[in-house]
Write a protein that holds these residues in place. Structure first.
Motif, PDB file in Angstrom:
ATOM      1  N   GLN A 315       0.571  -1.356   0.082  1.00 19.24           N
ATOM      2  CA  GLN A 315      -0.067   0.088   0.022  1.00 19.24           C
ATOM      3  C   GLN A 315       0.958   1.103  -0.093  1.00 19.24           C
ATOM      4  OE1 GLN A 315      -3.596  -0.522   2.543  1.00 19.24           O
ATOM      5  NE2 GLN A 315      -2.544  -2.132   3.399  1.00 19.24           N
ATOM      6  N   LEU A 316       1.905   1.309   0.718  1.00 15.43           N
ATOM      7  CA  LEU A 316       2.888   2.438   0.677  1.00 15.43           C
ATOM      8  C   LEU A 316       3.549   2.567  -0.491  1.00 15.43           C
ATOM      9  CD1 LEU A 316       4.812   2.063   4.120  1.00 15.43           C
ATOM     10  CD2 LEU A 316       3.030   3.672   3.644  1.00 15.43           C
ATOM     11  N   ASP A 317       3.764   1.539  -1.317  1.00 15.30           N
ATOM     12  CA  ASP A 317       4.182   1.502  -2.769  1.00 15.30           C
ATOM     13  C   ASP A 317       3.156   2.355  -3.650  1.00 15.30           C
ATOM     14  OD1 ASP A 317       6.325   0.871  -4.799  1.00 15.30           O
ATOM     15  OD2 ASP A 317       4.772  -0.288  -5.646  1.00 15.30           O
ATOM     16  N   ILE A 318       1.828   2.020  -3.277  1.00 17.47           N
ATOM     17  CA  ILE A 318       0.992   2.474  -4.314  1.00 17.47           C
ATOM     18  C   ILE A 318       0.763   3.833  -3.839  1.00 17.47           C
ATOM     19  CG2 ILE A 318      -1.599   2.591  -4.834  1.00 17.47           C
ATOM     20  CD1 ILE A 318      -1.549  -0.407  -4.086  1.00 17.47           C
ATOM     21  N   VAL A 319       0.828   4.498  -2.859  1.00 13.06           N
ATOM     22  CA  VAL A 319       0.673   6.028  -2.432  1.00 13.06           C
ATOM     23  C   VAL A 319       2.172   6.785  -2.883  1.00 13.06           C
ATOM     24  CG1 VAL A 319       1.209   7.752  -0.444  1.00 13.06           C
ATOM     25  CG2 VAL A 319      -0.302   5.512  -0.204  1.00 13.06           C
ATOM     26  N   ALA A 320       3.020   5.973  -2.915  1.00 18.55           N
ATOM     27  CA  ALA A 320       4.294   6.651  -3.656  1.00 18.55           C
ATOM     28  C   ALA A 320       3.994   6.714  -5.173  1.00 18.55           C
ATOM     29  CB  ALA A 320       5.504   5.791  -3.496  1.00 18.55           C
ATOM     30  N   LYS A 321       3.557   5.502  -6.000  1.00 23.90           N
ATOM     31  CA  LYS A 321       3.245   5.730  -7.240  1.00 23.90           C
ATOM     32  C   LYS A 321       2.308   6.961  -7.573  1.00 23.90           C
ATOM     33  CE  LYS A 321       4.199   1.069  -8.402  1.00 23.90           C
ATOM     34  NZ  LYS A 321       3.642  -0.368  -8.765  1.00 23.90           N
ATOM     35  N   ILE A 322       1.306   7.129  -6.757  1.00 24.75           N
ATOM     36  CA  ILE A 322       0.250   8.077  -6.853  1.00 24.75           C
ATOM     37  C   ILE A 322       0.879   9.576  -6.895  1.00 24.75           C
ATOM     38  CG2 ILE A 322      -1.898   9.376  -6.044  1.00 24.75           C
ATOM     39  CD1 ILE A 322      -2.725   6.634  -5.014  1.00 24.75           C
ATOM     40  N   ILE A 323       1.935   9.623  -5.911  1.00 22.02           N
ATOM     41  CA  ILE A 323       2.491  11.205  -5.490  1.00 22.02           C
ATOM     42  C   ILE A 323       3.347  11.427  -7.028  1.00 22.02           C
ATOM     43  CG2 ILE A 323       4.104  12.251  -4.096  1.00 22.02           C
ATOM     44  CD1 ILE A 323       2.851  10.729  -1.971  1.00 22.02           C
ATOM     45  N   LYS A 324       4.151  10.413  -7.147  1.00 16.72           N
ATOM     46  CA  LYS A 324       5.002  10.605  -8.487  1.00 16.72           C
ATOM     47  C   LYS A 324       4.201  10.866  -9.648  1.00 16.72           C
ATOM     48  CE  LYS A 324       8.651   8.014 -10.699  1.00 16.72           C
ATOM     49  NZ  LYS A 324       9.406   6.589 -11.009  1.00 16.72           N
ATOM     50  N   ALA A 325       3.018  10.152  -9.769  1.00 15.07           N
ATOM     51  CA  ALA A 325       2.395  10.312 -10.891  1.00 15.07           C
ATOM     52  C   ALA A 325       1.908  11.925 -10.973  1.00 15.07           C
ATOM     53  CB  ALA A 325       1.500   9.453 -11.194  1.00 15.07           C
ATOM     54  N   LYS A 326       1.399  12.287  -9.936  1.00 16.20           N
ATOM     55  CA  LYS A 326       0.620  13.684  -9.760  1.00 16.20           C
ATOM     56  C   LYS A 326       1.581  14.774  -9.753  1.00 16.20           C
ATOM     57  CE  LYS A 326      -2.581  16.347  -9.613  1.00 16.20           C
ATOM     58  NZ  LYS A 326      -3.586  16.771 -10.630  1.00 16.20           N
ATOM     59  N   ASP A 327       2.617  14.462  -8.876  1.00 17.12           N
ATOM     60  CA  ASP A 327       3.631  15.592  -8.590  1.00 17.12           C
ATOM     61  C   ASP A 327       4.984  15.194  -8.543  1.00 17.12           C
ATOM     62  OD1 ASP A 327       4.880  17.959  -7.670  1.00 17.12           O
ATOM     63  OD2 ASP A 327       3.373  18.302  -6.092  1.00 17.12           O
ATOM     64  N   PRO A 328       5.739  15.037  -9.823  1.00 16.81           N
ATOM     65  CA  PRO A 328       7.074  14.498  -9.877  1.00 16.81           C
ATOM     66  C   PRO A 328       8.119  15.454  -8.977  1.00 16.81           C
ATOM     67  CG  PRO A 328       6.041  14.657 -12.134  1.00 16.81           C
ATOM     68  CD  PRO A 328       5.036  15.267 -11.202  1.00 16.81           C
ATOM     69  N   GLN A 329       7.899  16.699  -9.149  1.00 23.99           N
ATOM     70  CA  GLN A 329       8.715  17.516  -8.208  1.00 23.99           C
ATOM     71  C   GLN A 329       8.727  17.120  -6.877  1.00 23.99           C
ATOM     72  OE1 GLN A 329       7.907  21.578  -8.539  1.00 23.99           O
ATOM     73  NE2 GLN A 329       9.681  22.167  -7.017  1.00 23.99           N
ATOM     74  N   LEU A 330       7.515  17.062  -6.214  1.00 24.76           N
ATOM     75  CA  LEU A 330       7.629  16.648  -4.812  1.00 24.76           C
ATOM     76  C   LEU A 330       8.089  15.120  -4.609  1.00 24.76           C
ATOM     77  CD1 LEU A 330       6.405  16.771  -1.895  1.00 24.76           C
ATOM     78  CD2 LEU A 330       4.200  15.963  -2.643  1.00 24.76           C
ATOM     79  N   TYR A 331       7.959  14.107  -5.599  1.00 22.72           N
ATOM     80  CA  TYR A 331       8.519  12.901  -5.606  1.00 22.72           C
ATOM     81  C   TYR A 331      10.090  13.077  -5.622  1.00 22.72           C
ATOM     82  CZ  TYR A 331       9.303   8.035  -6.109  1.00 22.72           C
ATOM     83  OH  TYR A 331       9.865   6.456  -5.776  1.00 22.72           O
ATOM     84  N   LYS A 332      10.483  13.954  -6.419  1.00 25.29           N
ATOM     85  CA  LYS A 332      12.130  14.001  -6.520  1.00 25.29           C
ATOM     86  C   LYS A 332      12.719  14.592  -5.040  1.00 25.29           C
ATOM     87  CE  LYS A 332      12.511  14.819 -11.239  1.00 25.29           C
ATOM     88  NZ  LYS A 332      12.921  15.411 -12.448  1.00 25.29           N
ATOM     89  N   HIS A 333      11.885  15.351  -4.365  1.00 26.37           N
ATOM     90  CA  HIS A 333      12.219  16.016  -3.250  1.00 26.37           C
ATOM     91  C   HIS A 333      12.127  14.990  -2.070  1.00 26.37           C
ATOM     92  CE1 HIS A 333      13.174  19.046  -0.140  1.00 26.37           C
ATOM     93  NE2 HIS A 333      12.202  18.504   0.467  1.00 26.37           N
ATOM     94  N   LEU A 334      11.287  14.237  -2.034  1.00 24.85           N
ATOM     95  CA  LEU A 334      11.036  12.830  -1.076  1.00 24.85           C
ATOM     96  C   LEU A 334      12.481  11.918  -1.304  1.00 24.85           C
ATOM     97  CD1 LEU A 334       7.373  12.035  -1.361  1.00 24.85           C
ATOM     98  CD2 LEU A 334       8.749  13.357   0.502  1.00 24.85           C
ATOM     99  N   GLN A 335      12.793  11.695  -2.579  1.00 29.40           N
ATOM    100  CA  GLN A 335      13.947  10.967  -2.901  1.00 29.40           C
ATOM    101  C   GLN A 335      15.051  11.476  -2.390  1.00 29.40           C
ATOM    102  OE1 GLN A 335      13.483  10.356  -7.035  1.00 29.40           O
ATOM    103  NE2 GLN A 335      13.242   8.355  -7.130  1.00 29.40           N
ATOM    104  N   LYS A 336      15.269  12.879  -2.660  1.00 24.17           N
ATOM    105  CA  LYS A 336      16.315  13.489  -1.943  1.00 24.17           C
ATOM    106  C   LYS A 336      16.525  13.536  -0.227  1.00 24.17           C
ATOM    107  CE  LYS A 336      18.526  18.129  -1.641  1.00 24.17           C
ATOM    108  NZ  LYS A 336      18.273  19.496  -2.245  1.00 24.17           N
ATOM    109  N   LEU A 337      15.292  13.293   0.116  1.00 24.87           N
ATOM    110  CA  LEU A 337      15.249  13.231   1.486  1.00 24.87           C
ATOM    111  C   LEU A 337      15.431  11.751   2.105  1.00 24.87           C
ATOM    112  CD1 LEU A 337      12.605  15.877   2.666  1.00 24.87           C
ATOM    113  CD2 LEU A 337      14.725  16.091   2.422  1.00 24.87           C
TER     114      LEU A 337
END
Length: 455
Positions: A315-337
């Protein structure tokens, strides 16, 4: 479509099945109480023997010392003049009497100490017998904790007695403790695990808050006596600080949660289940109804409580995919952190937003989730959605879209100010009580409409 008579018969069957499970839980609790009491009595006896032995040794040493002193003085008295013998008499009569009184006093103190210890053991046994009497249901009919209706009237005017499906007396005497036998077949560890679950359940139950009270007036007005009797029946402890309504609620949580742990041993009990059960207990006055609703609810949520956490990670993986698909910039920042695994929403997933939302908001969200699941079961899928006017098709992952929406609502704060996953985790925990459930659902449905073909 079932008839009313069929539903009534099914209700009787499910109530009896629940009561059978409860009797097995009570039996296991009684055995556990027996073991604890026996252990306390044994510990008390060992301590009694140790103290008695120490006191006996002290008396023996004291008597030996007196003997040595008497012998020494007597030898000295033989070497002096008869004239002075009266001055060096070893022990005048008065002193001997006093010494005897001291020894006698010491002996009496030992007897008194022993009597105290014996009383302690007997008191423990009496207390245990009272506990057993409570667990065995030796209470008046007025406080029958699992009332069974003597009959149910069905739609054709006939009355269906419980005796038509099961004779109550023979049932009590011939109950097959199948769940207990299954636990014993698994080995001693299974019984130890269940005992551990029982202790944790009781701790979690007394910690539940009282926000459900406005939604359940009948349970909010329960008497102190009724709450205490029910608490005693399920072995509730450390509940003296609770008002009657909360004590009664906690006791019902204990009864249902330990019954579920026995019913679904592979999952057992994990912290967080009490949060999920509490709304059902608050809204349903009958334990067996709350139990079976919880069982069906856990068919979806049980993967959240697996030891390998496979359900949570999916389920956490699905949440991550939703965020990545909707807001790539936010996902990149999460990767940085190093937070791209979205572990910061772990609690939201486990207890289905229960701790982030109020009681009323939780019911709203859960009912929308259940409506989506019912639509899917009814065959209202994507094809039917295209023909209709709905903004988003029904999905079994609406909860995960709602969780992703709550994170996206904080995107600016996360990108501009947060420098680690701990900061994001703290922000997610601080969402409790500050979420707008209707905006959250609107955002979630918007995500479903935009991404359901990509996730």
């Amino acid at each position: 479509m079932s008839s009313k008579k069929e539903r009534d018969l099914e209700r009787i069957r499910m109530r009896e099945e629940y009561e059978k499970l409860r009797r097995q839980c009570e039996f296991l609790q009684s055995e556990q109480d027996n073991d604890e009491t026996s252990s306390e009595v044994i510990d008390c006896s060992v301590e009694e023997k140790r103290l008695g032995s120490e006191q006996d040794n002290a008396l023996a040493e004291s008597a030996e010392e007196v003997g040595r002193s008497s012998e020494s003085v007597f030898i000295e008295s033989e070497n002096i003049d008869e004239k002075d013998s009266k001055v060096l008499e070893p022990f005048p009569t008065g002193n001997n009497s006093q010494r005897t009184d001291e020894v006698s006093s010491d002996c009496e103190s030992i007897v008194e100490d022993d009597s105290v210890m014996v009383k302690y053991s007997v008191s423990d046994e009496d207390e245990h017998r009272e506990s057993e009497a409570c667990l065995d249901g030796e209470s008046t009919d007025e406080y029958n904790l699992f009332p069974v209706k003597s009959s149910v009237t069905v739609n054709d005017g006939q009355t269906v007695n419980d005796g038509q499906t099961q004779d109550r007396k023979s049932s009590d005497n011939e109950v097959k403790f199948d769940r207990i036998e299954s636990l014993k077949e698994r080995g001693p560890k299974a019984l130890e695990d269940f005992s551990t679950w029982q202790r944790i359940i009781r701790l979690d139950a007394v910690r539940m808050n009282a926000e459900w009270i406005p939604y359940s007036p009948s349970q909010a007005n329960v008497s102190e006596e009724e709450a205490s009797v029910l608490g005693c029946h399920v072995g509730l402890k450390n509940d003296e600080h609770l008002e009657p309504s909360r004590k009664h609620h906690a006791a019902r949580l204990v009864a249902i949660l330990e019954t579920y742990a026995l019913y679904d041993y592979d999952i057992g009990y994990c912290q967080g289940m009490s949060d999920l059960l509490s709304p059902f207990v608050a809204l349903m006055d009958d334990d067996y109804e709350a139990f079976w609703c919880f069982v069906h609810f856990m068919r979806i949520a049980r993967d959240n409580f697996r030891l390998d956490e496979s359900g949570i990670r999916r389920q956490l993986d699905i949440v991550a995919k939703i965020i990545k698909a909707k807001d790539p910039q936010l996902y990149k920042h999460l990767q940085k952190l190093q937070a791209e695994d979205c572990f910061f929403v772990y609690r939201m997933v486990v207890v289905l937003f229960r701790r982030e939302l109020t009681f009323e908001q939780t019911l709203c969200l859960w009912e929308v989730i259940w409506a989506n699941q019912a639509a899917i079961r009814a065959g209202i899928g994507k094809a039917a959605w295209k023909k209709g006017k709905q903004r988003a098709p029904p999905t079994s992952d609406l909860l995960l879209y709602a969780i992703a929406a709550s994170v996206l609502q904080k995107r600016k704060l996360i990108i501009e100010k947060y420098t680690g996953m701990d900061d994001i985790l703290r922000e997610c925990n601080n969402m409790a009580g500050h979420l707008d459930i209707w905006k959250l659902l609107d955002d979630a449905h918007a995500l479903v409409a935009a991404l359901h073909n990509k996730i």
